[in-house]
Design an enzyme around this catalytic site. Sequence first.
Site, short mmCIF file in Angstrom:
data_model
loop_
_atom_site.label_atom_id
_atom_site.label_comp_id
_atom_site.label_asym_id
_atom_site.label_seq_id
_atom_site.Cartn_x
_atom_site.Cartn_y
_atom_site.Cartn_z
CG ASP A 123 -1.80 1.24 1.34
OD1 ASP A 123 -1.71 1.94 0.34
OD2 ASP A 123 -2.15 1.60 2.35
CG ASP A 279 -3.82 4.80 -1.88
OD1 ASP A 279 -3.09 3.60 -1.77
OD2 ASP A 279 -4.40 5.34 -1.07
#
Length: 388
Positions: A123, A279
């Site tokens: 992430d 992201d």
Amino acid sequence: MQLGLSFVAGLIATSALVFAAPAPGVSEAIEIPLEKRSSLLHADSNVIDFQKVAAHVTSLRNKYQGTLNNFKVNTGAEHPLRRELPEELKKRATGTVALTDESEQLWHGNVVFGGQTIPIDFDTGSADLVVNRDAYTPGSSSTNTGRAWTAAYGDGTTARGTVYTDSFSIAGISASKVAIGRATTDFLNDANNQGIAGMSFPALSQFGSQYPPFFDSLINQKKVDQSVFTFTLKAGSGSTLFLGGVSGGSPSYSNVDTSNGFWQIPGRVNGISFESIQDTGTTVIVAPNSDAANLCNNVGGSTFTQDGSTYCAYTCSRPPKVSFTFGSFTKALSSATTSFGQTNDGRCVLSVIGGDVGVNAWVTGDSWLQNVRATFNRSTRQVGFTSQ
Ligand SMILES: *[C@@H]1O[C@H](CO)[C@@H](O)[C@H](O)[C@H]1NC(C)=O
């Protein structure tokens, strides 16, 4: 070098283990196969499950609230992108959305701590590495640091635990004393996905500077030749994370705003300027509601609102051109990524949705990243793209 990727048979059953030859001059660059298993659709259909989308936006809001708080603790300053949430969203963030397996929206591959293989999500929108209690049993190689952590997840429940350090390896690169947050519960409800490995800058970390994110440990211990990683996320199979370099052509770079810990770069889409957080932990592209509505008008779609999010519908046979520019790199969303699914009445829904996650920026997730090879250079603090 020895390619000692530990692999739990069946966990990543459909992903081929492909190791690229090391790039010239990059002795310790290594490719980790990634897999993503699900979507925001109803089972066996291309109709959007709006509850799943709402849960995804809620989990993003929780993630961003957590990272912004960590930033404030670390720096003493309010995060520059922070935006006050409306009261009703603050409430919703504490528990009215049904438990959804947010982890299924992410990209996972394997890491090894203390000899134990853990399938984990990578992430770029957060900094800490945290895992389910049952995914990791502290043993003779582990050290309990005594440091506590807490984080809010998709349904508003709180995960908490303790930071350990342990021997670590990822696809044959080994490091010592890497931080792992072991939860007191199994907060991620997915056997194939037992944790989250944050890859943003340490300013967003809750563990503190003594216990840096895993990629920082690889950099600090000189385990990678370059402080660079590259995500190649594909709609089908063959997605990879490449540590230590670029796999592919020379990227076109944008400078990251170094003030805030995100992989944040300025961008433009169809003439609208925005700040973008790159992201990998976001499935679609989440813009502030007013920007999403502007873009929808710009491409001739019709907006509708559901659970506080703004969506843009268009006739599937006439997909709009949505063209992103970052620095000197311009790329229109492919037809496969322009829409992430359909409404009940067969209209296509644009992959740019409006939602308030409490930051003054666009969260450019997979619907964007699946069009490019994205290289993240920690030394120069740049994000670069090439076309896939
Ligand atoms: C990353 O930045 C470093 C430091 O400037 C540079 O030497 C290296 O070539 C860059 N790597 C890539 C892949 O751009």
